[in-house]
Design a protein around this motif. Structure first.
Motif, PDB file in Angstrom:
ATOM      1  N   GLU A   1      63.540  30.508 -70.509  1.00 29.42           N
ATOM      2  CA  GLU A   1      61.882  31.216 -70.804  1.00 29.42           C
ATOM      3  C   GLU A   1      61.059  30.726 -71.698  1.00 29.42           C
TER       4      GLU A   1
ATOM      5  N   LEU B   1      71.179  34.749 -78.865  1.00 34.34           N
ATOM      6  CA  LEU B   1      70.195  35.048 -78.122  1.00 34.34           C
ATOM      7  C   LEU B   1      70.850  33.899 -76.945  1.00 34.34           C
ATOM      8  N   GLN B   2      70.163  34.519 -75.300  1.00 30.59           N
ATOM      9  CA  GLN B   2      71.461  34.478 -74.285  1.00 30.59           C
ATOM     10  C   GLN B   2      70.359  32.760 -74.123  1.00 30.59           C
TER      11      GLN B   2
ATOM     12  N   ASP C   1      68.702  31.608 -71.497  1.00 29.51           N
ATOM     13  CA  ASP C   1      67.835  32.159 -70.164  1.00 29.51           C
ATOM     14  C   ASP C   1      66.819  32.282 -71.386  1.00 29.51           C
ATOM     15  N   TYR C   2      67.006  33.128 -72.292  1.00 32.13           N
ATOM     16  CA  TYR C   2      65.870  32.997 -73.193  1.00 32.13           C
ATOM     17  C   TYR C   2      65.199  32.144 -73.604  1.00 32.13           C
TER      18      TYR C   2
END
Length: 264
Positions: free
Chosen positions: A67, A60-61, A63-64
């Motif tokens: 978040e 996963l990125q 950024d996730y």
């Protein structure tokens, strides 16, 4: 005047009764709000950490993760086992745990760990891909190393003047999505610890050892190792596809002195 007086008396009496009845209701609402706030700050908060952690996955990125958990509190550069530069991110999850993620230069999560820092935060996790017979369960801060199934693929042992870390990797192949599933003890976490004494031979400059590293030890040293495994609990779990890295360089879960340094 008498009619007006009678109406006033009835209204006043009724209102007074309503006010008297409202007292317990208001108190009940206040108590309910207090209990809800308490739940959100304790059990509810800890359940939220578990729910969010289970949404993470390799590949996963970054950024996730941001978040889900917000901006990371700590950040540092390191190198993986092949010399590639990676970045370590650490999130303190209130007083319950630390989340650590190792990210490549493509901002993809290549390794992530959860360390319990509270005796009240002892969640259970399945290690391995759900639905496969090779999976096993770990309860952070409770499961001992001696109760883990089978023989580990690798053992990680890092001992120093100010730290002690021990970990066991179980590479499950396809049932484990070809990832490393590592159970470890770090001093950033909580739980029972019975360290392997420094006089028990191991190549501390390497830190990564074969799973059966102690087979050539004396019988007395073997018993010492088994006693240490039985007396120490898993307080950190890690899922990784990162090239094998010396935990003395990039530990499973954050290391105390490094986090303290980055906090100032």
């Amino acid at each position: 005047m008498s009619v007006i007086s009678n109406v006033w008396d009835v209204t006043a009496n009724t209102g007074g009764q309503l006010l008297r009845n409202a007292g317990p209701i208001v108190a009940a609402i206040a108590i309910s709000k207090l209990l809800l706030d308490l739940w959100r700050k304790t059990l509810g908060r800890r359940r939220r950490w578990v729910r969010l952690y289970r949404r993470l996955s390799l590949g996963l990125q970054l950024d996730y993760a941001v978040e889900l958990f917000g901006k990371a509190a700590y950040k540092a550069s390191a190198r993986d086992g092949e010399g590639n530069e990676v970045t370590e991110y650490v999130w303190p999850l209130a007083t319950d745990a630390y989340l650590q993620a190792i990210v490549g230069d493509d901002s993809i999560i290549k390794r992530y760990s959860l360390t319990t820092t509270s005796r009240w935060f002892r969640p259970r996790f399945k290690m391995g891909s759900p639905g496969n017979s090779a999976t096993f369960e770990v309860k952070l801060g409770k499961t001992s190393f001696s109760s883990l199934p089978g023989e580990p693929s690798d053992v990680y042992l890092a001992r120093g003047a100010s730290f002690y870390e021990y970990g066991e990797n179980r590479y499950l192949g396809r049932p484990g999505k070809y990832a490393d599933w590592i159970c470890s003890y770090t001093q950033m976490g909580v739980g029972r610890l019975k360290p392997i004494p420094i006089n028990v031979p191991a190549d501390d400059s390497v830190s990564r050892l074969p799973g059966n590293w102690y087979v050539n030890l004396s019988d007395a040293d073997k018993k010492t190792v088994e006693s240490a495994r039985a007396g120490s609990v898993v307080n950190t779990i890690t899922v990784s596809k990162l090239p094998h890295t010396n935990p003395g360089v990039l530990s499973f879960g954050p290391r105390f002195e490094e986090v303290e340094l980055r906090a100032h």
